[in-house]
Design a protein around this motif. Structure first.
Motif, short mmCIF file in Angstrom:
data_model
loop_
_atom_site.label_atom_id
_atom_site.label_comp_id
_atom_site.label_asym_id
_atom_site.label_seq_id
_atom_site.Cartn_x
_atom_site.Cartn_y
_atom_site.Cartn_z
N ALA A 150 59.59 -55.68 -5.39
CA ALA A 150 60.47 -55.55 -4.23
C ALA A 150 59.87 -56.24 -3.01
O ALA A 150 60.57 -56.89 -2.23
N GLU A 151 58.56 -56.10 -2.84
CA GLU A 151 57.90 -56.75 -1.71
C GLU A 151 58.07 -58.26 -1.77
O GLU A 151 58.32 -58.92 -0.75
N THR A 152 57.95 -58.82 -2.98
CA THR A 152 58.14 -60.26 -3.15
C THR A 152 59.54 -60.69 -2.74
O THR A 152 59.74 -61.67 -2.02
N ILE A 153 60.55 -59.94 -3.21
CA ILE A 153 61.94 -60.28 -2.89
C ILE A 153 62.19 -60.18 -1.39
O ILE A 153 62.83 -61.05 -0.78
N ILE A 154 61.70 -59.11 -0.76
CA ILE A 154 61.91 -58.92 0.68
C ILE A 154 61.29 -60.09 1.46
O ILE A 154 61.91 -60.65 2.38
N ARG A 155 60.08 -60.45 1.11
CA ARG A 155 59.40 -61.56 1.81
C ARG A 155 60.16 -62.87 1.65
O ARG A 155 60.33 -63.63 2.60
N ARG A 156 60.63 -63.14 0.43
CA ARG A 156 61.33 -64.41 0.20
C ARG A 156 62.66 -64.44 0.92
O ARG A 156 63.07 -65.48 1.46
N ARG A 157 63.39 -63.33 0.96
CA ARG A 157 64.67 -63.30 1.67
C ARG A 157 64.47 -63.49 3.17
O ARG A 157 65.29 -64.14 3.84
N LEU A 158 63.39 -62.95 3.70
CA LEU A 158 63.10 -63.15 5.12
C LEU A 158 62.70 -64.59 5.40
O LEU A 158 63.05 -65.15 6.44
N ILE A 159 61.99 -65.18 4.47
CA ILE A 159 61.66 -66.61 4.62
C ILE A 159 62.95 -67.43 4.65
O ILE A 159 63.11 -68.34 5.47
N ASP A 160 63.87 -67.11 3.75
CA ASP A 160 65.17 -67.80 3.76
C ASP A 160 65.86 -67.64 5.11
O ASP A 160 66.44 -68.59 5.64
N TYR A 161 65.79 -66.43 5.65
CA TYR A 161 66.43 -66.15 6.94
C TYR A 161 65.83 -67.01 8.05
O TYR A 161 66.55 -67.65 8.83
N TYR A 162 64.49 -67.04 8.10
CA TYR A 162 63.85 -67.82 9.16
C TYR A 162 64.08 -69.31 8.98
O TYR A 162 64.23 -70.05 9.97
N ARG A 163 64.16 -69.73 7.75
CA ARG A 163 64.43 -71.16 7.51
C ARG A 163 65.85 -71.50 7.95
O ARG A 163 66.12 -72.60 8.42
N ALA A 180 58.79 -55.74 5.93
CA ALA A 180 59.51 -56.67 6.82
C ALA A 180 58.66 -57.00 8.05
O ALA A 180 58.62 -58.15 8.50
N SER A 181 57.97 -56.02 8.58
CA SER A 181 57.12 -56.24 9.76
C SER A 181 55.96 -57.16 9.41
O SER A 181 55.60 -58.06 10.18
N GLN A 182 55.36 -56.94 8.24
CA GLN A 182 54.25 -57.79 7.82
C GLN A 182 54.70 -59.22 7.59
O GLN A 182 54.02 -60.17 7.98
N ALA A 183 55.87 -59.37 6.97
CA ALA A 183 56.39 -60.72 6.70
C ALA A 183 56.79 -61.42 8.00
O ALA A 183 56.64 -62.64 8.13
N SER A 184 57.27 -60.65 8.96
CA SER A 184 57.73 -61.22 10.24
C SER A 184 56.60 -61.33 11.26
O SER A 184 56.76 -61.96 12.31
N ARG A 185 55.49 -60.64 10.97
CA ARG A 185 54.33 -60.63 11.86
C ARG A 185 54.65 -60.04 13.23
O ARG A 185 54.12 -60.45 14.25
N ARG A 186 55.55 -59.07 13.22
CA ARG A 186 55.87 -58.33 14.43
C ARG A 186 56.56 -57.04 14.04
O ARG A 186 57.01 -56.88 12.89
#
Length: 244
Positions: free
Chosen positions: A86-99, A44-50
């Motif tokens: 799992a990493e793929t799913i987490i990243r995509r769900r976070l992308i959905d969130y930010y969008r 989550a931190s890597q996908a969010s860059r924080r």
């Protein structure tokens, strides 16, 4: 060596918990998620860059939901990595969130497929499916590449190369299919497989009694048949599919 053993034990434990969780064992699901919370936070931190704080940031809750989704959707029969999935799913769900936080930007072609779950988290199943497909394709390509390398090494033990196969492959389709059928007979016979393994050659005398192919043809096609036997007898699942 001890490190490898520990790593193997951790992997075995992961897939044991995963199997139980998919079978409906909520304790196993909770144990799995708790054990891999550092992985979830890191992803989550890597996908969010924080840095993501599990007690304050919505991203952690979304990542947890994504981990649950990964547990439900993972298909172990495809021999891919669960953590990679799992990493793929987490990243995509976070992308959905930010969008969803930038809903004024409607330029993405498939945004019309956005839906909200019970907690108003935006999910785009088309985008998630596309991401999953891309991940599985990459996994398939990597597995095929690994099989090719292992097969090339196996061929070398028999004095063969891929170049030999191109040169020695029967030019006519019916002759090629006949050679493949002979190879299947050898690969399915324990005694003949043992002969090939020990002598690095075809058991021509044994074959003459089992196939309706002349000795002359067997000798002419022996290297090609041998190469197919090696393929069928080894753990090269991603290449064996090409043998019809």
């Amino acid at each position: 060596m001890p490190f490898r053993r520990k790593k193997s034990e951790e992997t075995s434990q992961l897939y044991s918990m995963l199997a139980l969780a998919q079978a409906g064992d909520e304790t196993a699901r909770n144990d799995l998620i708790e054990s891999y919370t550092p992985f979830i936070l890191r992803t989550a931190s890597q996908a969010s860059r924080r840095y993501i704080d599990r007690g304050q940031d919505d991203e952690f809750s979304i990542a947890l939901m994504a981990m649950n989704e990964a547990i439900d959707r993972f298909d172990g029969s495809k021999k891919s990595s669960f953590l990679g999935f799992a990493e793929t799913i987490i990243r995509r769900r976070l992308i959905d969130y930010y969008r969803s936080q930038k809903s004024q930007n409607r330029s993405v072609p498939w945004t019309e497929f956005d839906v909200s779950d019970d907690e108003d988290n935006v999910i785009n199943y088309v985008e998630v499916k596309t991401s999953i497909d891309a991940y599985e394709m990459a996994e398939e390509q990597e597995a095929r590449r690994s099989d090719i390398e292992a097969y090339a090494q196996a061929l070398r033990h028999y004095g063969l190369t891929f170049s030999d196969l191109v040169e020695l492959s029967p030019k006519h389709a019916d002759a090629r299919q006949s050679a493949i059928q002979v190879a299947k007979i050898v690969a399915s016979d324990e005694a003949m497989r043992a002969y090939v393994h020990e002598r690095k050659a075809l058991p021509l005398k044994l074959l003459e009694d089992k196939v309706n192919v002349s000795r002359k043809t067997l000798e002419r096609q022996r290297k090609y048949i041998l190469a197919v036997v090696i393929l069928l007898s080894g753990e090269f699942q991603h290449l064996q599919a090409y043998i019809s």
